[in-house]
Design an enzyme around this catalytic site. Structure first.
Site, PDB file in Angstrom:
ATOM      1  CB  CYS A 187     100.634  66.075  60.484  1.00 48.29           C
ATOM      2  SG  CYS A 187     101.493  64.945  61.035  1.00 48.29           S
ATOM      3  CB  CYS A 234      87.140  63.499  51.422  1.00 51.10           C
ATOM      4  SG  CYS A 234      86.249  63.162  50.096  1.00 51.10           S
ATOM      5  CD  GLN A 246     104.196  68.552  53.457  1.00 51.57           C
ATOM      6  OE1 GLN A 246     103.080  67.818  53.579  1.00 51.57           O
ATOM      7  NE2 GLN A 246     104.862  68.534  54.746  1.00 51.57           N
TER       8      GLN A 246
END
Length: 444
Positions: free
Chosen positions: A367, A26, A239
């Protein structure tokens, strides 16, 4: 280790991750979550400027608790730098085995015992495997030499069911004491319900190989999404953030405004998840189309498993399917198109076929809002108008954002405008996971 959105706003989020700034998992963990949402909302707004009216943009849908949301965790195993075995019978130490995430832009493994975005049970599994490897002298894979046995663990955790599927990727078919390994892993992490061995002997960055065998349990898990049950195996697409997937699909179906008479084409349908949701929430008929035959088989099985009888699935290139249907005299009426293409977006040929088919509404999920905006521009030139744009934060603390765009034919302006305003009105009534108007930093 779970932290709330309010806590995130106090600048404490980086304390959760000592590897932040090096690990590639991240990139925005140091930014208060509300600021992340505002930035993503502005990003989407900028992409659609000049394509859609300003009032089409709806507030971004974020998460109540934007931590530990990744229900699928992939952990590589590698020998620690400088770890050398002294003799064939020398014991491995836990410090000799690294597992975690790769450093950004490298193949250097950053060992992590905690993670702010991975499911905590899944993380517990990957660390337990590392400890069992050390205890039983199971060598981690060395990608430079091709030696070693354990390459990866892929862990999937059921969003609602809590069932856990562990896939151990090995550099060889023979798995000594596999039954004892499974017993020990299940003892350490009782949530584990099934374990699969995947064999990958190629020197490649591809994680999974072609050969598999079930070591423990049924070889799959079941999970519930939007009220439907799905069977998930090691190779299944599912997902990563199931919590936000439900938010995404709920919003897409709401914007589709199904009244019980529409035929829905689910283009790029994959395993049929959103098409099956549409079939159970107001579509008279659903036709799913995808070029991947294995995905179509899974979609058909999912329909049977859920007793959905008004959905059918076709293994065909989506562009070819649209062009054939547009050229035929079998155009269903009224018609709604759901499309969820890969990151590269759709093709000019598909979009031309969609315009020729002239569905009353198009709901485009993406996306990658950049390629979505490109494609929507073509649809606008073909006679459609953007009625709503809804950003959805599927991956908090990263730069990624998903977006739903609803378009209607301009020749339906009279009746459609009221429906569009209804959608906007309902959307602006702040749901518990939505940004309230006061938190919306987007300037029109």
């Amino acid at each position: 280790m779970s932290q709330t959105t309010d806590d995130a706003g106090k600048g404490l989020s980086c304390a959760l991750c000592p590897a932040f700034g090096r690990c590639g998992g991240c990139s925005r963990l140091d930014v208060p979550y509300e600021d992340q949402l505002s930035a993503k909302e502005q990003q989407v707004a900028a992409l659609f400027e000049g394509i859609a009216p300003a009032d089409a943009l709806l507030p971004i849908l974020g998460m109540n608790d934007p931590f530990h949301y990744r229900n699928k965790v992939i952990s590589p195993y590698a020998p620690a730098k400088g770890a050398k075995r002294k003799g064939k019978d020398a014991k491995l130490a836990r410090a000799d085995i690294l597992t975690g995430m790769y450093e950004t832009g490298t193949h250097r493994l950053i060992p992590t015992d905690t993670c702010a975005i991975e499911n905590e049970t899944a993380k517990k599994v990957t660390l337990a495997i590392r400890d069992i490897m050390a205890r039983w002298n199971m060598e981690p894979y060395n990608e430079d030499t091709g030696a070693g046995f354990v390459r990866h663990a892929v862990v999937r955790v059921g969003h609602k069911s809590g069932e856990v599927l562990v896939t151990v990727v090995t550099n060889g078919e023979e798995f000594p004491a596999s039954k004892a390994f499974c017993r020990e892993l299940a003892r350490r992490v009782p949530e584990v319900t099934t374990i699969v061995q995947n064999v990958n002997t190629r020197q490649t960055n591809v994680i999974l190989g072609d050969k598999e065998r079930v070591l423990f349990g049924p070889g799959f898990i079941l999970d519930t999404l939007c009220g439907l049950t799905f069977r998930i195996s090691s190779q299944s697409f599912y997902q990563v953030n199931a919590t936000q997937t439900e938010v995404l699909y709920d919003e897409a179906i709401r914007l589709a405004n199904l009244t019980g008479v529409e035929t829905v084409i689910d283009a790029y349908c994959g395993t049929g998840t959103i098409g099956l949701v549409a079939a159970s929430r107001g579509a008279a008929r659903v036709i799913g189309v995808d070029s991947v035959e294995a995905a179509i088989r899974d979609a058909a099985n999912n329909a049977r498993h859920n007793g959905v009888e008004n959905a059918e699935f076709v293994a065909q290139d989506a562009t070819a399917f649209m062009k054939e249907l547009a050229a035929s005299e079998e155009r269903p009426q009224p018609l709604v198109l759901l499309m969820d293409p890969p990151r590269a977006g759709s093709t000019p040929e598909f979009l031309a076929g969609a315009a020729a088919l002239a569905p009353e509404r198009i709901v485009y999920i993406s996306c990658n809002p950049a390629t979505q905006a490109r494609d929507v521009r073509q649809l606008v030139k073909s006679g459609y108008e953007v009625r709503a744009i809804r950003p959805v934060d599927m991956f908090p603390h990263t730069d990624h954002v998903e977006s739903i765009v609803m378009l209607e034919r301009e020749d339906r302006r009279g009746g459609a405008r009221g429906g569009a305003h209804q959608a906007s009105s309902a959307a602006n009534e702040t749901a518990q996971w939505a940004v309230s108007p006061s938190e919306d930093c987007l300037s029109d």
